[in-house]
Structures are given as C-alpha cells and as structure tokens.
Motif scaffolding. Structure first.
Motif, mmCIF file in Angstrom:
data_model
loop_
_atom_site.group_PDB
_atom_site.id
_atom_site.type_symbol
_atom_site.label_atom_id
_atom_site.label_comp_id
_atom_site.label_asym_id
_atom_site.label_seq_id
_atom_site.Cartn_x
_atom_site.Cartn_y
_atom_site.Cartn_z
ATOM 1 N N LYS A 74 -26.087 39.962 -23.028
ATOM 2 C CA LYS A 74 -24.636 40.038 -23.241
ATOM 3 C C LYS A 74 -23.926 38.922 -22.482
ATOM 4 N N GLY A 75 -24.371 38.666 -21.245
ATOM 5 C CA GLY A 75 -23.779 37.579 -20.461
ATOM 6 C C GLY A 75 -24.013 36.229 -21.105
ATOM 7 N N GLN A 76 -25.222 36.003 -21.602
ATOM 8 C CA GLN A 76 -25.529 34.729 -22.246
ATOM 9 C C GLN A 76 -24.762 34.572 -23.551
ATOM 10 N N THR A 77 -24.590 35.675 -24.285
ATOM 11 C CA THR A 77 -23.803 35.622 -25.515
ATOM 12 C C THR A 77 -22.360 35.235 -25.206
ATOM 13 N N GLU A 78 -21.815 35.805 -24.137
ATOM 14 C CA GLU A 78 -20.447 35.469 -23.728
ATOM 15 C C GLU A 78 -20.353 34.004 -23.319
ATOM 16 N N GLN A 79 -21.361 33.519 -22.602
ATOM 17 C CA GLN A 79 -21.374 32.108 -22.214
ATOM 18 C C GLN A 79 -21.422 31.211 -23.444
ATOM 19 N N MET A 80 -22.208 31.594 -24.428
ATOM 20 C CA MET A 80 -22.288 30.780 -25.654
ATOM 21 C C MET A 80 -20.959 30.772 -26.389
ATOM 22 N N LYS A 81 -20.278 31.915 -26.420
ATOM 23 C CA LYS A 81 -18.960 31.961 -27.062
ATOM 24 C C LYS A 81 -17.986 31.051 -26.324
ATOM 25 N N ASN A 82 -18.012 31.120 -24.986
ATOM 26 C CA ASN A 82 -17.125 30.268 -24.187
ATOM 27 C C ASN A 82 -17.456 28.797 -24.389
ATOM 28 N N THR A 83 -18.740 28.485 -24.438
ATOM 29 C CA THR A 83 -19.155 27.101 -24.657
ATOM 30 C C THR A 83 -18.699 26.620 -26.024
ATOM 31 N N ASN A 84 -18.820 27.468 -27.027
ATOM 32 C CA ASN A 84 -18.386 27.094 -28.372
ATOM 33 C C ASN A 84 -16.887 26.830 -28.408
ATOM 34 N N SER A 85 -16.109 27.684 -27.747
ATOM 35 C CA SER A 85 -14.659 27.451 -27.733
ATOM 36 C C SER A 85 -14.328 26.180 -26.953
ATOM 37 N N ASP A 86 -15.076 25.904 -25.882
ATOM 38 C CA ASP A 86 -14.862 24.661 -25.129
ATOM 39 C C ASP A 86 -15.165 23.438 -25.986
ATOM 40 N N VAL A 87 -16.233 23.500 -26.754
ATOM 41 C CA VAL A 87 -16.602 22.379 -27.629
ATOM 42 C C VAL A 87 -15.520 22.163 -28.686
ATOM 43 N N GLN A 88 -15.004 23.238 -29.246
ATOM 44 C CA GLN A 88 -13.937 23.098 -30.245
ATOM 45 C C GLN A 88 -12.687 22.499 -29.616
ATOM 46 N N ARG A 89 -12.367 22.914 -28.388
ATOM 47 C CA ARG A 89 -11.194 22.377 -27.699
ATOM 48 C C ARG A 89 -11.382 20.887 -27.412
ATOM 49 N N VAL A 90 -12.582 20.494 -26.994
ATOM 50 C CA VAL A 90 -12.868 19.085 -26.726
ATOM 51 C C VAL A 90 -12.774 18.272 -28.012
ATOM 52 N N ASP A 91 -13.279 18.820 -29.118
ATOM 53 C CA ASP A 91 -13.175 18.121 -30.400
ATOM 54 C C ASP A 91 -11.712 17.894 -30.789
ATOM 55 N N ALA A 92 -10.896 18.909 -30.594
ATOM 56 C CA ALA A 92 -9.473 18.767 -30.919
ATOM 57 C C ALA A 92 -8.817 17.717 -30.015
ATOM 58 N N ASP A 93 -9.138 17.738 -28.729
ATOM 59 C CA ASP A 93 -8.590 16.741 -27.804
ATOM 60 C C ASP A 93 -9.054 15.338 -28.172
ATOM 61 N N LEU A 94 -10.306 15.216 -28.585
ATOM 62 C CA LEU A 94 -10.843 13.915 -28.974
ATOM 63 C C LEU A 94 -10.127 13.381 -30.215
ATOM 64 N N ALA A 95 -9.868 14.253 -31.182
ATOM 65 C CA ALA A 95 -9.146 13.824 -32.384
ATOM 66 C C ALA A 95 -7.730 13.366 -32.024
#
Length: 147
Positions: A58-79
């Motif tokens: 469950k902890g790792q799943t939460e970390q993956m969700k957080n990482t995915n949202s961070d990656v999406q945020r970085v992609d938006a900032d990069l654009a």
C-alpha cells in the motif's frame, strides 16, 4: 515400555501389552498435537508476513501515485517553460530587427552629415550634386558650381 511384548506363558503367543499400545497412541497424539501447534504458529507467522507485505505494498502504491503526479506536474512545467523560451526567442528576433533598423538610420544620418560637411567645405550646393548625380566633390562638379 515401548513396543514391548509380554509373554503370557508357555504356548501362548506374544501379544502386545495394552500399556505399550496406549503409550504408543499417546506418543502419536503428542507428536500430532506438536505438529498442529507448529502448523498454527507457521500460519500465524505467515499471516503476520502477509499483513506486513500488504502494508508495504500500500505504501509503495501510494509512492507510485505520488511519483506519477510529480511526473505529470514536471511535464506541464516543462511545456510552459518551452513556450516561454519560444516567446523570448521571438521577442529577441524582433528586438534584433529593431536594432538593425536603428543602426541603418544612424548610418544614414551620419552619411547625410558627412555629405553636407563635404559639400559645405567645397562650396558646392547640396542640391547641385543630386541633380548631376555626383555624390563626391570632383573636378566636374567644382567647375560647374563655380560657373
């Protein structure tokens, strides 16, 4: 006595004693109970390991969700950053064009000042040169202006 056989007398066959049979049964029951207890302990430990693994997953799943949202945020900032860089490049190009035009105008003003200075020093009218297509003082222009 374990597995002991009692002799009842001459001519009677050997018969296992009831005590030995009861002892053997009790020993088997004790071994079975110990095996059941070990199995129960093993099941209990497996449940604990399963619960710990579930918590970690469950902890790792939460970390993956957080990482995915961070990656999406970085992609938006990069654009957004790429768009800003393109806008800056466009502004720089237009600024360079404006600077070139200013430089050309300054050059023309300097050229006009130089030509007027040359014409005034040679006593030649400024308009006379343009009429005769003579940009610099020459013998023909000098003689034409003196006449």
């Amino acid at each position: 006595m374990k597995g002991a056989k009692a002799k009842k007398g001459k001519g009677q066959e050997e018969v296992p004693s009831q005590n030995a049979t009861i002892e053997k049964a009790k020993e088997i029951q004790h071994e079975t109970a110990a095996a059941i207890h070990r199995g129960a302990q093993l099941v209990s430990r497996m449940e604990e390991v399963g619960a710990e693994t579930n918590i970690q997953l469950k902890g790792q799943t939460e970390q993956m969700k957080n990482t995915n949202s961070d990656v999406q945020r970085v992609d938006a900032d990069l654009a957004a950053a790429q768009k800003a860089v393109k806008d800056i490049a466009r502004r720089m190009a237009s600024d360079k064009m404006i600077m070139c035009l200013v430089l050309v105008l300054v050059g023309l003003i300097i050229a006009i000042i130089v030509v007027r200075y040359i014409c005034n020093n040679n006593n030649i009218g400024f308009m006379w040169r343009f009429v005769h297509n003579c940009p610099l003082p020459c013998a023909g222009c000098l003689s034409a202006s003196s006449s």
